[in-house]
Design a protein around this motif. Structure first.
Motif: not given
Ligand code: GDP
Length: 193
Positions: A167-171, A10-17, A28-30, A131-137
Protein backbone atom coordinates in the motif's frame (compact mmCIF):
# COMPACT_ATOMS: atom_id res chain seq x y z
CA UNK A 1 -17.86 -6.51 18.67
CA UNK A 2 -15.33 -8.02 16.33
CA UNK A 3 -12.07 -6.15 16.32
CA UNK A 4 -9.21 -5.40 13.94
CA UNK A 5 -5.97 -4.15 15.48
CA UNK A 6 -3.18 -2.14 13.94
CA UNK A 7 0.37 -2.77 15.12
CA UNK A 8 3.77 -1.69 13.86
CA UNK A 9 7.07 -0.09 14.64
CA UNK A 10 7.03 3.67 15.00
CA UNK A 11 7.33 5.81 11.87
CA UNK A 12 6.04 3.16 9.46
CA UNK A 13 3.01 5.34 8.67
CA UNK A 14 0.47 3.95 11.12
CA UNK A 15 -1.13 7.33 11.81
CA UNK A 16 -1.31 8.11 8.11
CA UNK A 17 -2.98 4.75 7.50
CA UNK A 18 -5.41 5.24 10.39
CA UNK A 19 -6.46 8.51 8.81
CA UNK A 20 -7.12 6.76 5.50
CA UNK A 21 -9.07 3.95 7.14
CA UNK A 22 -11.23 6.01 9.45
CA UNK A 23 -11.39 9.52 8.02
CA UNK A 24 -10.31 10.88 11.39
CA UNK A 25 -7.26 13.05 11.58
CA UNK A 26 -4.37 11.87 13.67
CA UNK A 27 -1.24 13.64 14.75
CA UNK A 28 1.34 12.28 12.40
CA UNK A 29 4.90 12.76 13.47
CA UNK A 30 3.60 12.96 17.02
CA UNK A 31 6.13 12.73 19.79
CA UNK A 32 6.95 9.00 19.88
CA UNK A 33 5.86 7.01 22.86
CA UNK A 34 3.14 9.51 23.76
CA UNK A 35 0.20 7.47 22.49
CA UNK A 36 0.41 4.66 25.00
CA UNK A 37 -3.20 3.61 25.21
CA UNK A 38 -5.15 1.57 22.69
CA UNK A 39 -7.50 3.81 20.70
CA UNK A 40 -10.74 2.41 19.32
CA UNK A 41 -12.55 3.56 16.17
CA UNK A 42 -15.53 2.34 14.17
CA UNK A 43 -14.58 0.89 10.86
CA UNK A 44 -16.21 -0.94 7.97
CA UNK A 45 -19.65 -0.45 9.40
CA UNK A 46 -20.90 -0.70 12.93
CA UNK A 47 -19.85 -4.32 13.38
CA UNK A 48 -16.15 -3.75 13.54
CA UNK A 49 -13.87 -1.82 15.78
CA UNK A 50 -10.44 -0.76 14.59
CA UNK A 51 -7.93 -0.45 17.40
CA UNK A 52 -4.73 1.52 17.00
CA UNK A 53 -2.00 0.23 19.28
CA UNK A 54 1.14 2.16 20.23
CA UNK A 55 4.12 1.94 17.88
CA UNK A 56 7.03 -0.10 19.16
CA UNK A 57 10.72 -0.56 18.36
CA UNK A 58 13.31 2.15 18.03
CA UNK A 59 12.14 5.66 18.77
CA UNK A 60 14.50 8.56 18.98
CA UNK A 61 14.61 9.96 22.50
CA UNK A 62 12.70 7.09 24.08
CA UNK A 63 14.78 4.94 26.44
CA UNK A 64 15.13 1.21 25.92
CA UNK A 65 13.13 0.20 29.00
CA UNK A 66 10.19 2.38 27.95
CA UNK A 67 10.31 0.87 24.46
CA UNK A 68 10.21 -2.60 25.97
CA UNK A 69 7.24 -1.62 28.14
CA UNK A 70 5.34 -0.36 25.11
CA UNK A 71 5.90 -3.62 23.26
CA UNK A 72 4.88 -5.64 26.31
CA UNK A 73 1.68 -3.58 26.57
CA UNK A 74 0.88 -4.26 22.90
CA UNK A 75 1.48 -7.99 23.29
CA UNK A 76 -0.62 -8.12 26.49
CA UNK A 77 -3.49 -6.25 24.86
CA UNK A 78 -3.56 -8.64 21.90
CA UNK A 79 -3.32 -11.70 24.16
CA UNK A 80 -6.10 -10.49 26.42
CA UNK A 81 -8.41 -9.73 23.50
CA UNK A 82 -7.32 -12.44 21.04
CA UNK A 83 -10.72 -14.09 21.17
CA UNK A 84 -12.51 -11.17 19.54
CA UNK A 85 -9.63 -9.87 17.41
CA UNK A 86 -10.12 -11.26 13.91
CA UNK A 87 -7.29 -9.57 12.07
CA UNK A 88 -4.00 -8.01 13.13
CA UNK A 89 -2.69 -5.50 10.62
CA UNK A 90 1.08 -5.37 10.95
CA UNK A 91 2.23 -2.17 9.28
CA UNK A 92 5.78 -2.15 7.94
CA UNK A 93 7.86 0.27 5.86
CA UNK A 94 8.28 -1.42 2.49
CA UNK A 95 11.42 0.50 1.76
CA UNK A 96 13.36 -0.59 4.84
CA UNK A 97 11.64 -3.62 6.39
CA UNK A 98 13.80 -6.33 4.81
CA UNK A 99 17.04 -4.53 5.68
CA UNK A 100 15.89 -4.00 9.26
CA UNK A 101 14.87 -7.64 9.58
CA UNK A 102 18.22 -8.81 8.21
CA UNK A 103 20.16 -6.48 10.46
CA UNK A 104 18.41 -7.86 13.53
CA UNK A 105 18.39 -11.54 12.67
CA UNK A 106 20.80 -13.66 14.63
CA UNK A 107 21.20 -16.64 16.92
CA UNK A 108 19.57 -14.87 19.85
CA UNK A 109 17.74 -12.05 18.18
CA UNK A 110 14.36 -12.08 16.44
CA UNK A 111 13.40 -8.88 14.62
CA UNK A 112 10.29 -7.14 16.03
CA UNK A 113 8.29 -7.50 12.82
CA UNK A 114 9.00 -11.21 12.43
CA UNK A 115 8.25 -11.81 16.09
CA UNK A 116 4.98 -9.90 15.89
CA UNK A 117 3.90 -11.75 12.75
CA UNK A 118 4.36 -15.15 14.39
CA UNK A 119 2.92 -13.97 17.68
CA UNK A 120 -0.33 -12.93 15.98
CA UNK A 121 -0.65 -16.35 14.37
CA UNK A 122 0.12 -18.12 17.63
CA UNK A 123 -2.72 -16.39 19.45
CA UNK A 124 -5.11 -17.11 16.59
CA UNK A 125 -5.23 -13.63 15.07
CA UNK A 126 -4.95 -13.56 11.26
CA UNK A 127 -1.96 -11.40 10.37
CA UNK A 128 -2.18 -9.04 7.40
CA UNK A 129 1.09 -7.26 6.64
CA UNK A 130 0.39 -3.76 5.30
CA UNK A 131 3.58 -3.07 3.38
CA UNK A 132 3.46 0.72 3.35
CA UNK A 133 5.40 3.40 1.45
CA UNK A 134 5.45 1.30 -1.71
CA UNK A 135 5.54 4.59 -3.63
CA UNK A 136 9.19 4.81 -2.56
CA UNK A 137 10.08 1.32 -3.75
CA UNK A 138 11.32 0.64 -7.31
CA UNK A 139 11.81 -3.13 -7.23
CA UNK A 140 8.47 -3.84 -5.60
CA UNK A 141 8.01 -7.49 -6.53
CA UNK A 142 11.53 -8.36 -5.45
CA UNK A 143 11.14 -6.58 -2.11
CA UNK A 144 7.83 -8.29 -1.43
CA UNK A 145 9.29 -11.70 -2.31
CA UNK A 146 12.16 -11.05 0.11
CA UNK A 147 9.72 -10.04 2.82
CA UNK A 148 7.71 -13.24 2.27
CA UNK A 149 10.89 -15.24 2.57
CA UNK A 150 11.81 -13.56 5.89
CA UNK A 151 8.33 -14.28 7.25
CA UNK A 152 8.52 -17.93 6.25
CA UNK A 153 6.02 -17.59 3.40
CA UNK A 154 7.09 -19.12 0.11
CA UNK A 155 7.49 -16.55 -2.67
CA UNK A 156 6.12 -15.36 -5.00
CA UNK A 157 4.28 -12.85 -2.84
CA UNK A 158 1.32 -12.86 -5.24
CA UNK A 159 0.15 -16.13 -3.73
CA UNK A 160 -0.17 -14.43 -0.34
CA UNK A 161 -2.46 -11.55 -1.21
CA UNK A 162 -4.61 -12.28 1.83
CA UNK A 163 -1.53 -11.78 3.99
CA UNK A 164 0.77 -9.38 2.13
CA UNK A 165 -0.84 -6.08 1.15
CA UNK A 166 1.37 -3.50 -0.60
CA UNK A 167 0.00 0.00 0.00
CA UNK A 168 0.82 3.68 -0.01
CA UNK A 169 -1.12 5.25 2.83
CA UNK A 170 0.16 8.70 1.99
CA UNK A 171 -1.25 8.46 -1.54
CA UNK A 172 -4.48 6.91 -0.33
CA UNK A 173 -3.64 3.72 -2.14
CA UNK A 174 -4.87 1.06 0.26
CA UNK A 175 -7.07 -1.21 -1.87
CA UNK A 176 -4.89 -4.27 -1.32
CA UNK A 177 -5.25 -3.90 2.43
CA UNK A 178 -9.01 -3.44 2.30
CA UNK A 179 -9.28 -6.56 0.13
CA UNK A 180 -7.13 -8.68 2.43
CA UNK A 181 -8.94 -7.61 5.59
CA UNK A 182 -12.35 -8.05 3.99
CA UNK A 183 -11.35 -11.56 2.96
CA UNK A 184 -10.63 -12.55 6.56
CA UNK A 185 -13.73 -10.88 7.93
CA UNK A 186 -15.87 -12.80 5.45
CA UNK A 187 -14.15 -16.06 6.33
CA UNK A 188 -14.80 -15.42 10.01
CA UNK A 189 -18.46 -14.65 9.36
CA UNK A 190 -18.81 -17.84 7.34
CA UNK A 191 -17.29 -19.83 10.20
CA UNK A 192 -19.93 -18.38 12.50
CA UNK A 193 -22.83 -19.69 10.42
P1 GDP B 1 3.64 6.42 12.55
O1 GDP B 1 4.73 6.82 13.49
O2 GDP B 1 3.73 4.98 12.22
O3 GDP B 1 2.28 6.83 13.00
O4 GDP B 1 3.96 7.15 11.15
P2 GDP B 1 3.31 8.45 10.49
O5 GDP B 1 1.96 8.17 9.97
O6 GDP B 1 3.47 9.60 11.42
O7 GDP B 1 4.27 8.60 9.22
C1 GDP B 1 5.68 8.68 9.38
C2 GDP B 1 6.25 9.37 8.16
O8 GDP B 1 6.09 8.53 7.02
C3 GDP B 1 5.56 10.68 7.82
O9 GDP B 1 6.55 11.57 7.35
C4 GDP B 1 4.60 10.29 6.72
O10 GDP B 1 4.31 11.35 5.85
C5 GDP B 1 5.39 9.21 6.00
N1 GDP B 1 4.52 8.27 5.28
C6 GDP B 1 3.43 7.63 5.75
N2 GDP B 1 2.88 6.85 4.81
C7 GDP B 1 3.64 6.99 3.70
C8 GDP B 1 3.57 6.44 2.37
O11 GDP B 1 2.70 5.67 2.00
N3 GDP B 1 4.56 6.83 1.51
C9 GDP B 1 5.55 7.70 1.87
N4 GDP B 1 6.46 8.00 0.95
N5 GDP B 1 5.63 8.23 3.09
C10 GDP B 1 4.69 7.89 4.00
Amino acid sequence: DAEVVLVGRSNVGKSTLMRELTGHTFDTGQRPGVTREPNHYDWAGPDFVLTDLPGFGFMKGVPEDVREEIKTDVVRYVEANAEKILVGILVVDGKSVVDIIDRHSGPDEIPHDVEMFHFLREVGVEPVVAVNKMDKVDDGDERLDDLCDRLGLHPPWQQWQETIAPISAKRGNIDALNEAVRHHLHEAQRDDL
